[in-house]
Design a protein around this motif. Sequence first.
Motif, PDB file in Angstrom:
ATOM      1  N   TRP A 251     -65.458 -31.601  94.351  1.00  0.00           N
ATOM      2  CA  TRP A 251     -64.650 -30.547  93.820  1.00  0.00           C
ATOM      3  C   TRP A 251     -65.495 -29.578  93.304  1.00  0.00           C
ATOM      4  N   GLY A 252     -65.123 -28.163  93.216  1.00  0.00           N
ATOM      5  CA  GLY A 252     -65.942 -27.028  93.066  1.00  0.00           C
ATOM      6  C   GLY A 252     -67.220 -26.913  93.174  1.00  0.00           C
ATOM      7  N   VAL A 253     -67.545 -27.333  94.541  1.00  0.00           N
ATOM      8  CA  VAL A 253     -68.981 -27.180  95.052  1.00  0.00           C
ATOM      9  C   VAL A 253     -69.836 -26.016  94.669  1.00  0.00           C
TER      10      VAL A 253
ATOM     11  N   LEU B 140     -66.248 -22.965  84.721  1.00  0.00           N
ATOM     12  CA  LEU B 140     -65.020 -23.301  85.631  1.00  0.00           C
ATOM     13  C   LEU B 140     -64.726 -24.635  85.900  1.00  0.00           C
ATOM     14  N   GLY B 141     -65.648 -25.443  85.606  1.00  0.00           N
ATOM     15  CA  GLY B 141     -65.432 -26.989  85.627  1.00  0.00           C
ATOM     16  C   GLY B 141     -66.115 -27.250  87.133  1.00  0.00           C
ATOM     17  N   GLY B 142     -66.738 -26.139  87.703  1.00  0.00           N
ATOM     18  CA  GLY B 142     -67.542 -26.604  88.990  1.00  0.00           C
ATOM     19  C   GLY B 142     -68.716 -27.128  88.981  1.00  0.00           C
ATOM     20  N   ALA B 143     -69.337 -27.391  90.201  1.00  0.00           N
ATOM     21  CA  ALA B 143     -70.699 -28.159  90.242  1.00  0.00           C
ATOM     22  C   ALA B 143     -71.824 -27.058  90.030  1.00  0.00           C
ATOM     23  N   ASP B 144     -71.482 -25.841  90.444  1.00  0.00           N
ATOM     24  CA  ASP B 144     -72.375 -24.672  90.733  1.00  0.00           C
ATOM     25  C   ASP B 144     -73.666 -25.159  91.440  1.00  0.00           C
ATOM     26  N   LEU B 145     -73.576 -25.879  92.518  1.00  0.00           N
ATOM     27  CA  LEU B 145     -74.698 -26.434  93.216  1.00  0.00           C
ATOM     28  C   LEU B 145     -75.357 -25.260  93.862  1.00  0.00           C
TER      29      LEU B 145
ATOM     30  N   PHE C  48     -63.487 -28.074 100.245  1.00  0.00           N
ATOM     31  CA  PHE C  48     -63.043 -28.760  98.904  1.00  0.00           C
ATOM     32  C   PHE C  48     -62.364 -28.224  98.063  1.00  0.00           C
ATOM     33  N   GLY C  49     -61.614 -28.832  97.397  1.00  0.00           N
ATOM     34  CA  GLY C  49     -60.893 -28.080  96.176  1.00  0.00           C
ATOM     35  C   GLY C  49     -61.825 -27.585  95.207  1.00  0.00           C
ATOM     36  N   GLY C  50     -61.351 -26.470  94.430  1.00  0.00           N
ATOM     37  CA  GLY C  50     -62.180 -25.800  93.507  1.00  0.00           C
ATOM     38  C   GLY C  50     -63.077 -24.939  94.063  1.00  0.00           C
TER      39      GLY C  50
END
Length: 392
Positions: free
Chosen positions: A63-65, A71-76, A97-99
């Motif tokens: 989620w949140g790649v 914002l709760g994302g992974a910020d990859l 994916f969502g997010g």
Amino acid sequence: MDFSLSEEQRAITRTVRAFVERELFPWEDLLLRRGMESVVTSPGLTKDEKLLLQKKAADHGLWGVSAPEELGGADLDPFTQTLINMELGRTFISFTFGGEASPMLYRCNEQQRPDYLLPVLHGEKEMCTAISEPGGGSDVRAMRTTAVRDGDDFVLNGEKMWISRALESDFAVVFARTPEEGAGGITGFLVDRDLGWTAQHIPTMGAEQKVATMHFEDVRVPAANVLEGVNQGFDQLMRWVYDNRLFRVSARLVGAAERMLEMGTAWASQREVFGKKLADYSNWAFSLAELEIELRAARLLTLQGAWKASAGLDYRHESYVAKVHTARLANRVADEMIQLHGGMGYAMELPLERWYRDLRVIRIYEGSDEVNLASIARNLFRGNVRLGAVTD
């Protein structure tokens, strides 16, 4: 330059591949049957089906790649995002994916986020990006749609064309000329559908994402809906274009070519013609070997560009090169794998004929082959890049 994956990247790649094979592959037969039974040539997942799959993915931490951490994302990083998209490209199903949101939306200010960014991240709203026009597809500078200030609003007039998801989107990020604003330029606007723009479907030979024309006739947009800043639109959309060409489009094309070649090698290993397996005929064995070489080159070109992006280096030239090579390769693989499978490849029971139709547009959109080649040549002749360099 070290392309060794970290343990985290290996784990993410394994998780995404397992999800694609366990959750997305089973949907392929259903979508192929839908295509046989309806006038829609390349049907995709419904909104509810997509949300269901996104929830399953979120349960596995997918989620949140690309979303920022706040914002709760992974910020990859771009390299890891590219690895993920290579795995997602192994199916013809268009799935995210969502997010996730367009990078443009991450530039929303605090007042804009609740109405635009957050609803997209949570699957509550759909958006589209309106750039191309009838008189200028890849030529962004030829844009004619205008936005003229009138009190606290901007009034938009013009037409957009080939816009994906325009038919179902709740709002659009629209780029228009703002000729009366200082030196003039291009500005991005968040434009809700209920402000008055309309969309009309353009039938095409394939591609899951339907495209449409968009019409703007005296559409009033509050000045508060300017994205990031007046006359800042050109830089915004070009950053998005380079990212999209490399991390998403090129990466998914590598995944598609890999999956189709897997199907081809499996078929050649078991299919017998005139008492011999297809793999025992040198013409097919050599064809598959040549495509394996090109697949490796495509993967390396894409990963090298993503590596430069992750290192904070200029990766624009790499985005041109990767996009041209991967688009041509994916189309060639689709064509040759249909030929290898014979009648079965041409039938709608296998995904090959759908890939054949859907992939053709890739050589046209997100910068046509010709536009990217012109950019590559310009960089060479102006000395902007060193010929054949991959480590600079």
